[in-house]
Design a protein around this motif. Structure first.
Motif, PDB file in Angstrom:
ATOM      1  N   TRP A 642      15.386 -41.939 -70.139  1.00 42.49           N
ATOM      2  CA  TRP A 642      14.516 -41.989 -71.323  1.00 42.49           C
ATOM      3  C   TRP A 642      13.179 -42.639 -70.981  1.00 42.49           C
ATOM      4  CZ3 TRP A 642      19.383 -43.649 -74.310  1.00 42.49           C
ATOM      5  CH2 TRP A 642      19.919 -42.550 -74.987  1.00 42.49           C
ATOM      6  N   GLN A 643      13.234 -43.678 -70.167  1.00 41.26           N
ATOM      7  CA  GLN A 643      11.982 -44.328 -69.780  1.00 41.26           C
ATOM      8  C   GLN A 643      11.084 -43.374 -68.996  1.00 41.26           C
ATOM      9  OE1 GLN A 643      13.103 -47.859 -67.611  1.00 41.26           O
ATOM     10  NE2 GLN A 643      14.273 -48.716 -69.329  1.00 41.26           N
ATOM     11  N   ASP A 646       9.373 -40.916 -71.165  1.00 41.43           N
ATOM     12  CA  ASP A 646       8.303 -41.538 -71.939  1.00 41.43           C
ATOM     13  C   ASP A 646       7.008 -41.650 -71.140  1.00 41.43           C
ATOM     14  OD1 ASP A 646       7.197 -42.692 -74.153  1.00 41.43           O
ATOM     15  OD2 ASP A 646       8.014 -44.692 -73.790  1.00 41.43           O
ATOM     16  N   LYS A 647       7.080 -41.414 -69.838  1.00 42.57           N
ATOM     17  CA  LYS A 647       5.919 -41.634 -68.975  1.00 42.57           C
ATOM     18  C   LYS A 647       5.324 -40.311 -68.503  1.00 42.57           C
ATOM     19  CE  LYS A 647       7.549 -46.174 -67.439  1.00 42.57           C
ATOM     20  NZ  LYS A 647       7.970 -47.023 -66.299  1.00 42.57           N
ATOM     21  N   ASP A 722      19.818 -53.692 -80.333  1.00 42.61           N
ATOM     22  CA  ASP A 722      18.896 -53.222 -79.293  1.00 42.61           C
ATOM     23  C   ASP A 722      19.490 -52.105 -78.449  1.00 42.61           C
ATOM     24  OD1 ASP A 722      20.852 -54.690 -78.089  1.00 42.61           O
ATOM     25  OD2 ASP A 722      19.503 -55.906 -76.856  1.00 42.61           O
ATOM     26  N   ARG A 725      16.156 -48.135 -78.060  1.00 35.74           N
ATOM     27  CA  ARG A 725      14.758 -48.521 -78.140  1.00 35.74           C
ATOM     28  C   ARG A 725      13.918 -47.356 -77.625  1.00 35.74           C
ATOM     29  NH1 ARG A 725      14.148 -53.004 -81.368  1.00 35.74           N
ATOM     30  NH2 ARG A 725      15.468 -54.727 -80.662  1.00 35.74           N
ATOM     31  N   PHE A 726      13.205 -46.696 -78.522  1.00 32.67           N
ATOM     32  CA  PHE A 726      12.347 -45.580 -78.136  1.00 32.67           C
ATOM     33  C   PHE A 726      10.927 -45.864 -78.614  1.00 32.67           C
ATOM     34  CE2 PHE A 726      16.569 -43.654 -79.159  1.00 32.67           C
ATOM     35  CZ  PHE A 726      16.971 -43.423 -77.847  1.00 32.67           C
ATOM     36  N   SER A 727       9.982 -45.558 -77.767  1.00 28.41           N
ATOM     37  CA  SER A 727       8.598 -45.816 -78.135  1.00 28.41           C
ATOM     38  C   SER A 727       8.137 -44.801 -79.169  1.00 28.41           C
ATOM     39  CB  SER A 727       7.695 -45.726 -76.903  1.00 28.41           C
ATOM     40  OG  SER A 727       7.568 -44.370 -76.489  1.00 28.41           O
ATOM     41  N   PRO A 728       7.211 -45.207 -80.047  1.00 31.30           N
ATOM     42  CA  PRO A 728       6.631 -44.242 -81.003  1.00 31.30           C
ATOM     43  C   PRO A 728       6.019 -43.040 -80.296  1.00 31.30           C
ATOM     44  CG  PRO A 728       6.078 -46.482 -81.630  1.00 31.30           C
ATOM     45  CD  PRO A 728       6.716 -46.573 -80.281  1.00 31.30           C
ATOM     46  N   GLN A 729       5.446 -43.267 -79.132  1.00 26.90           N
ATOM     47  CA  GLN A 729       4.831 -42.159 -78.400  1.00 26.90           C
ATOM     48  C   GLN A 729       5.850 -41.084 -78.061  1.00 26.90           C
ATOM     49  OE1 GLN A 729       2.141 -42.899 -74.974  1.00 26.90           O
ATOM     50  NE2 GLN A 729       3.611 -41.700 -73.772  1.00 26.90           N
ATOM     51  N   LEU A 730       7.023 -41.510 -77.526  1.00 25.68           N
ATOM     52  CA  LEU A 730       8.055 -40.549 -77.156  1.00 25.68           C
ATOM     53  C   LEU A 730       8.564 -39.807 -78.384  1.00 25.68           C
ATOM     54  CD1 LEU A 730       9.982 -39.270 -75.126  1.00 25.68           C
ATOM     55  CD2 LEU A 730      11.518 -41.229 -75.442  1.00 25.68           C
ATOM     56  N   ASN A 732       7.134 -39.168 -81.140  1.00 23.95           N
ATOM     57  CA  ASN A 732       6.103 -38.287 -81.705  1.00 23.95           C
ATOM     58  C   ASN A 732       5.789 -37.098 -80.805  1.00 23.95           C
ATOM     59  OD1 ASN A 732       5.380 -39.395 -84.302  1.00 23.95           O
ATOM     60  ND2 ASN A 732       4.610 -41.180 -83.188  1.00 23.95           N
TER      61      ASN A 732
END
Length: 899
Positions: A642-643, A646-647, A722, A725-730, A732
């Motif tokens: 997932w990380q 996200d990149k 916890d 945990r997913f970033s808003p960027q991913l 969206n």
């Protein structure tokens, strides 16, 4: 001059046979010349029309002549007369062929590529015979479920007690007046939906399709010495059609069915072998009424090939007749080596049973004059579909003895396509957490010939695709890299070995994956000699190494110890000194010696009916002897993936819809591994042991320590604040596909990604599984099967879950708001307890009272928090807690009033 003399001799032979009780075919055989080719039929007709024959016999002869005139005569097991001009096929049956058993195999040679109608599917195999009744010929399926020795009185009662099945009654076209050979029109048999396709189409396509005889016809027809091969093409139509995308117009479709009618192999030296429930073979079972055994009503033979050593005195010998598999010429070139290796993997096991090169592989030529469904050939077949995604390895068996006669493995190209697309797939991943193995899962359909026992299916494709994705995300492999090619090669080789195992008679062994410890899985010195698993008959996920460990084999490259032992049981010959064996019972002591070693851990066996809920060591898609460690490794891998997603994982110009598919795959993989942990709770290992000198038990409860560890891991990876945990960027960037056309519909759901719904769905699956009534009943029973204090009790399970899920209320470190994901989980937990307390589920009584107790404790804690912290909580949390308290109060009051 010589030709004329020869013609006269043949004519005389023919007339002699005609007048004195033999037949026309025998005359031809005596002269070894086809009479029709020598143009002497006019001479014979003049002779036959003389007053030597009576009028009725002459009429029968004229009728026979009229039918076969202009046809192609095909001699073999049955004589066929084929007319392409009139689409007619006539079958000639000799008197000694009546009431004699033959084997029929029916294969769907062409399909429609979706909804269960796939090319290569076996439709039926059964024993049949022809029976003449007056002027009709009955096509009868033999009842092989009940038997008695022919010299016993019980044999006389069987026919009256248990009926055969008269499938068709066919009008006899004509009977040879001298030979008594019967001629029937095969159109009456094979153009009347013989395989039961009409109900199958209705079941699979949810529409009424009707057979159109005007659109149906015969294809290839061949007759050989031991078998007849016939193709029938059936046209179907439906006024309303079906919701199909693979057809140009769903109101009409055509299906090709291949029929093999073959000689039943009898008195060929084959000795049926008795089955043992410790060794996983498919079986042929029947009731023997000539035996009075109160303990066991059935006789069970394993299904196996007839292998005989060419040198009985040698410790290892080539077989007289090896098992030969042909790779169909439709298989892509790049996959043929992997398929070959997968087949030949089994020769290692057969060496332990005394056979060298028991299996051989050959390539079907492009100009082959035979079809893969021909009963004389064992094949690896390749087909395409829109939605199948499975492989299957069925075998055709003599239902009297268990001797395997034919095998055709079918593989859907989608299974490989999904890997190569890997992280470029264009379909949403099925969100269901639990899938059952399919090889033994029977689906009752409204036809006697069809059952669904697909093996490696969609979940195998999902597992293989996630493995390819890990190569990309964790090892930076590209779709065309050597790493991906090697991965695909290992996967296909293992898949074929699994399916070949089925065609050798072996059932699934879902205990096979537990052979190695976690730290041995990536040690190729071990995996390439002993095996990655105890058995390739397990459903094995890709072996993905954890972070920081060098990657080993992804899939097995050799068969495991269990596979070798099972082949030994099925195929090892009894020593030469005892070769006078003529009855299966004479092998009992020999086979018992082999089966006695079953308690060895690497020979553990658990098949389809053994694996649900109870046994954490008998799983599908797990690996290693410690699933707690293995599952944690895979969930940690998923978090790293997932990380990476996200990149900026996607390439420039690539659609964001691909990212949504990848995210789904990883999320599904994460939860699939989490569900493996839940089987430890109330779990018991189960072994198919027999009484012996050791002290092994059939059931061994999972230790209290392991169960507590599993609960802790579930809390950490599924229920914790916890855990996700997913970033808003991913989130969206998780766009859906916007292509809308056949085969690619726009799904009727939310356009944006439903992250709350998706996580809650998975959490709910796990939580409800932990608290379902079957598990609670098992927990209660296990308290009686262990010493005091060594079992996980229902109160401990309830209390541990409640404290973990309601931490913010029951054990707050400081005043805090409750997140939306946690609120959803807490509502679901509350729903489950309320259902138990209000008696809307089948929970045991102790479960209901404990649910009431937990609700009371929760209500007190909520009310205390509301009293002390109401001014510091956000409105979401405040409303959530007030509603929860109110629901508990009303439910408890309702229970008091009802009592």
């Amino acid at each position: 001059m010589k030709d004329w003399i020869l013609k006269l001799v043949i004519a005389a032979l023919f007339l002699y046979n005609l007048l004195f009780g033999n037949n026309y075919a025998q005359a031809n055989q005596l002269a070894h010349i086809d009479v029709q080719q020598l143009d002497i039929l006019p001479v014979i007709e003049n002779l036959a029309s003389a007053d030597n024959l009576g009028e009725s016999r002459k009429e029968d002869w004229r009728r026979f002549r009229e039918i076969v005139k202009g046809t192609e005569k095909l001699e073999g097991l049955f004589t066929l007369y084929s007319s392409e001009d009139f689409n007619k096929i006539y079958l000639e049956i000799q008197p000694d062929q009546l009431n004699k058993d033959y084997l029929a195999t029916v294969t769907l040679e062409s399909g429609i590529g979706e909804s269960g109608i796939y090319s290569g599917l076996p439709l039926a195999d059964f024993l049949f015979y022809f029976r003449r009744v007056n002027n009709n010929l009955h096509f009868v399926i033999r009842n092989v479920k009940f038997r008695a020795e022919s010299n016993k009185p019980e044999q006389r009662s069987l026919a009256r007690s248990f009926s055969d099945s008269v499938l068709y009654s066919l009008e006899i076209d004509t009977i040879d007046p001298h030979s008594k050979n019967i001629l029937i029109n095969l159109e009456d048999l094979l153009m009347n939906d013989f395989p039961g396709l009409t109900p199958l189409l209705k079941y699979s396509l949810q529409a009424d399709y009707h057979l159109e005889t005007s659109k149906s016809y015969f294809g290839n027809v061949n007759s050989f010495s031991e078998n007849v091969e016939i193709d029938s093409i059936y046209g179907f139509s439906s006024l309303e059609g079906s919701d199909l995308v693979s057809l140009p117009d769903s109101r009409a479709l055509s299906l090709q069915v291949h029929y093999s009618f073959s000689q039943l192999r009898e008195n060929n030296g084959y000795i049926p072998r008795l089955a043992d429930d410790r060794v996983g073979y498919f079986i042929t079972a029947f009731q023997d009424f000539s035996q009075n055994n109160a303990q066991e009503q059935f006789v069970r033979y394993i299904n196996r090939w007839h292998l005989e050593p060419s040198d009985p005195n040698a410790p290892i010998s080539p077989p007289k007749k090896p098992i030969v598999f042909w790779i169909e010429n439709a298989v892509p070139f790049e996959y043929r080596n992997a398929i070959r290796e997968g087949i030949l993997m089994w020769n290692k096991a057969f060496e332990k049973a005394g056979f060298k090169n028991a299996l051989e592989v050959r390539q079907m030529p492009d100009d082959a004059d035979w079809q893969p469904a021909d009963v004389r050939y064992n094949t690896i077949r390749w087909f395409n579909s829109l939605d199948a995604g499975f492989a299957r390895g069925p075998a055709r068996v003599n239902p009297l003895t268990g001797e395997i006669l034919d095998a055709d493995i079918i593989v859907d190209a989608n299974m490989l396509r999904s890997i190569q697309q890997g992280y470029r797939a264009i379909i949403e991943v099925n969100s269901s957490v639990e899938t059952k193995p399919c090889q033994q899962q029977q689906v009752s359909l409204p036809t006697p010939f069809f059952s669904s026992d697909f093996c490696y299916g969609a979940e195998s494709s999902n597992q293989a695709a996630i493995g390819a994705l890990t190569l990309s995300l964790l090892q930076n492999a590209t779709p065309t890299s050597e790493a991906i090619k090697e991965y695909v090669h290992q996967y296909l080789r293992s898949l074929i070995a699994h399916e070949v195992g089925h065609t050798l008679g072996l059932r699934h062994n879902f205990h096979g994956s537990t052979m190695l410890a976690p730290d041995e899985l990536n040690n190729t010195v071990i995996t390439q000699s002993k095996g990655l698993a105890g058995s390739v008959m397990d459903y094995l996920p890709p072996n993905i190494a954890p972070q920081g460990i060098e990657q080993g084999d992804y899939f097995p490259g050799v068969v495991g110890p269990y596979d070798e032992w099972a082949i030994e049981y099925g195929y090892k010959k009894i020593p030469q000194t005892a070769q006078e064996v003529i009855l299966p019972e004479a092998e009992k002591s020999f086979l018992e010696e082999i089966a006695l070693v079953s308690p060895q851990p690497e020979l553990s066996y658990a098949t389809d009916e053994d694996i649900w809920d109870i046994n954490p060591l008998a799983n599908i898609w797990d690996m290693s002897s410690d699933v707690l460690v293995y599952s944690q490794w895979q969930m940690d891998n998923a978090r790293v993936m997932w990380q990476r997603l996200d990149k900026h994982y996607l390439s420039p110009g690539e659609s964001y819809s691909n990212l949504r598919v990848l995210f789904n795959r990883v999320l599904y993989y994460y939860f699939r591994n989490a569900t493996l942990l839940s089987k430890y709770i109330g779990g018991q290992s189960f072994r198919r042991l027999h009484v012996s000198n050791d002290t092994s038990w059939a059931f061994v409860p999972v230790s209290l320590l392991k169960q507590r560890q599993a609960l802790a891991k579930l809390q950490e990876y599924v229920f914790a604040e916890d855990a996700f945990r997913f970033s808003p960027q991913l989130l969206n960037q998780l766009a859906p596909s916007r292509w809308q056309h056949w085969g690619s519909p726009v799904l009727d759901n939310r356009l944006d990604y439903p992250i709350h719904d998706r996580i809650l769905r998975f959490q709910t699956e796990v939580l409800r599984s932990l608290l379902d009534c079957d598990r609670l009943n098992r927990l209660q029973d296990i308290e009686l099967k262990t010493l005091p204090g060594q079992a996980l009790s229902i109160p401990e399970l309830f209390d541990t879950l409640q404290k973990g899920i309601w931490t913010e209320v029951l054990a707050p470190e400081k005043p805090q708001s409750i997140s939306s994901i946690r609120r959803s989980l807490q509502r679901e937990h509350l729903n489950i307890l309320l259902e138990m307390a209000l008696r809307t589920t089948d929970a045991p009584e102790d479960g209901r009272t404990l649910a009431w107790y937990e609700l009371r404790q929760l209500q007190k804690a909520i009310d205390s928090n509301l009293k002390q912290l109401s001014k510091t909580l956000d409105i979401y949390t405040l409303a959530h807690l007030e509603v929860s308290s109110d629901r508990i109060a009303k439910a408890l009051n309702a229970q008091l009033l009802s009592n």
